[in-house]
Design an enzyme around this catalytic site. Structure first.
Site: not given
Ligand code: ACO
Length: 323
Positions: A113, A250, A280
């Site tokens: 990214c 980003h 993204n």
């Molecule tokens: N729909 C519904 N529920 C979901 C989904 C979905 N699509 N995906 C995950 N969940 C659930 C999980 O299983 C979890 O359930 P649990 O509590 O029963 O275990 C719950 O939602 C919470 O999951 P978290 O991972 O804690 O959710 P979070 O608030 O952290 O959001 C996310 C997840 C959006 C992926 C976030 O962590 C994020 O944005 N991370 C960074 C990603 C990023 O910025 N990447 C950048 C670089 S990308 C690159 O370089 C290619």
């Protein structure tokens, strides 16, 4: 002194739009969860006839038209991508050929990214080093091809697309008032390589593989890394957040963008956000956001613009540009 000045921007998106609601029934998720946790409402997904090369070519042609130039005026093509058409040759060379360019040189740059930010910093060094006069810097991705469509924690986050800028050698005085690239800071740290990766490759599995991410872990590190590298860039240029006209981060997650801007003291109205429209798009996200803000008249000649990205590796970086 030589400065690398942005002369044009362009973008290209696949025809097909996939809304959050389109995932309902495919994986256990909802429009509400995706929008609330990420800010994403839709993304574009490449069709069979749309590739990283074809999208990159279209974005490059749009940037050339915007700059009032033709491929004959370009002597270097740098393509930031993690989803090349083939393992080799570089997709940049494919795009060079599609543009009808049989002069100059072209290569791919892989920093996930952060690729476009790395590529702008690289083009700046080639220009200031005298190896190139006009560079097409492209970010193009088809992440849909490396997604595990049964993994709800990743498949809802990414989209396909391409953005490009034309950067050319110009004259500057060395002052912050100069047009062009004014400062850059790049970082990487491979201790985090298993937090965001693709589980395949030519030298390991012999397959392309699928994207895997510990989202919570990435999130935990993102804001600190982003703000550190931006503060280093501010210090290099001798400016503060108040001097900025536009922050083009980003586009991974609206919550990361908001938290970074808040920590840095960058006013909300100076932040360009397109994650709602594109998801993204990895190395394409910053040039796509740039081209939207240039096309709608927000970013204008003379504006001070900060580009930032963070991604797999981890890699992260920031570039300060006077438009
Ligand atoms: N729909 C519904 N529920 C979901 C989904 C979905 N699509 N995906 C995950 N969940 C659930 C999980 O299983 C979890 O359930 P649990 O509590 O029963 O275990 C719950 O939602 C919470 O999951 P978290 O991972 O804690 O959710 P979070 O608030 O952290 O959001 C996310 C997840 C959006 C992926 C976030 O962590 C994020 O944005 N991370 C960074 C990603 C990023 O910025 N990447 C950048 C670089 S990308 C690159 O370089 C290619």
């Amino acid at each position: 002194m030589i400065r690398s000045v942005v002369r044009g921007t362009g973008a290209a998106l696949p025809r097909r739009i996939m809304k959050n609601a389109d995932f309902e029934g495919m994986v256990e998720t909802s429009d509400e969860w995706i929008a609330q946790r990420t800010g994403i409402r839709q993304r574009h997904i490449a069709g069979d006839d749309e590739t990283t090369a074809s999208l990159g070519e279209a974005a490059a042609r749009a940037a050339l038209a915007n700059a009032g130039l033709t491929p004959a005026d370009i002597d270097l093509v740098v393509l930031a991508t993690s989803t090349p058409n083939n393992t080799f040759p570089a997709t940049a060379v494919d795009i060079q050929n599609r543009l009808g360019m049989h002069h100059g040189f072209a290569f791919d740059l892989q920093a996930v990214c952060s690729g476009f930010v790395y590529a702008v910093a690289t083009a700046d060094l080639y220009i200031r080093g005298g190896l190139a006069k006009r560079v097409l810097v492209i970010g193009s991705e088809t992440f849909s091809r490396i997604l595990d469509w049964s993994d709800r924690s990743t498949c809802v986050l990414f989209g396909d697309g391409a953005g490009a800028v034309v950067v050319e050698a110009g004259e500057g005085t060395g002052a912050i008032a100069d047009r062009g690239v004014l400062a850059a800071s790049l970082r990487s740290d491979g201790t985090h390589k298993d937090k965001l990766f693709v589980d395949g490759g030519p030298s390991t599995t012999g397959t392309v593989g699928h994207l895997r991410m510990e989202g919570r872990e990435v999130f935990k590190h993102a804001v600190g890394m982003i703000t550190d590298v931006i503060e280093a860039t501010f210090a290099q240029a001798g400016i503060t957040a108040d001097d900025l006209d536009w922050f083009v981060p980003h586009q991974a997650n609206k919550r990361i963008i908001d938290a970074s801007a808040k920590k840095l003291g960058i006013a909300e109205q100076k932040v360009v956000v397109t994650v709602d429209l594109h998801g993204n798009t990895s190395a394409a996200s910053v040039p796509l956001a740039l081209s939207v803000a240039v096309a709608d008249g927000r970013i204008k000649k003379g504006d001070l613009v900060l580009l930032e990205a963070m991604g797999g590796g981890f890699t992260w970086g920031a570039v300060l540009v006077r438009w």
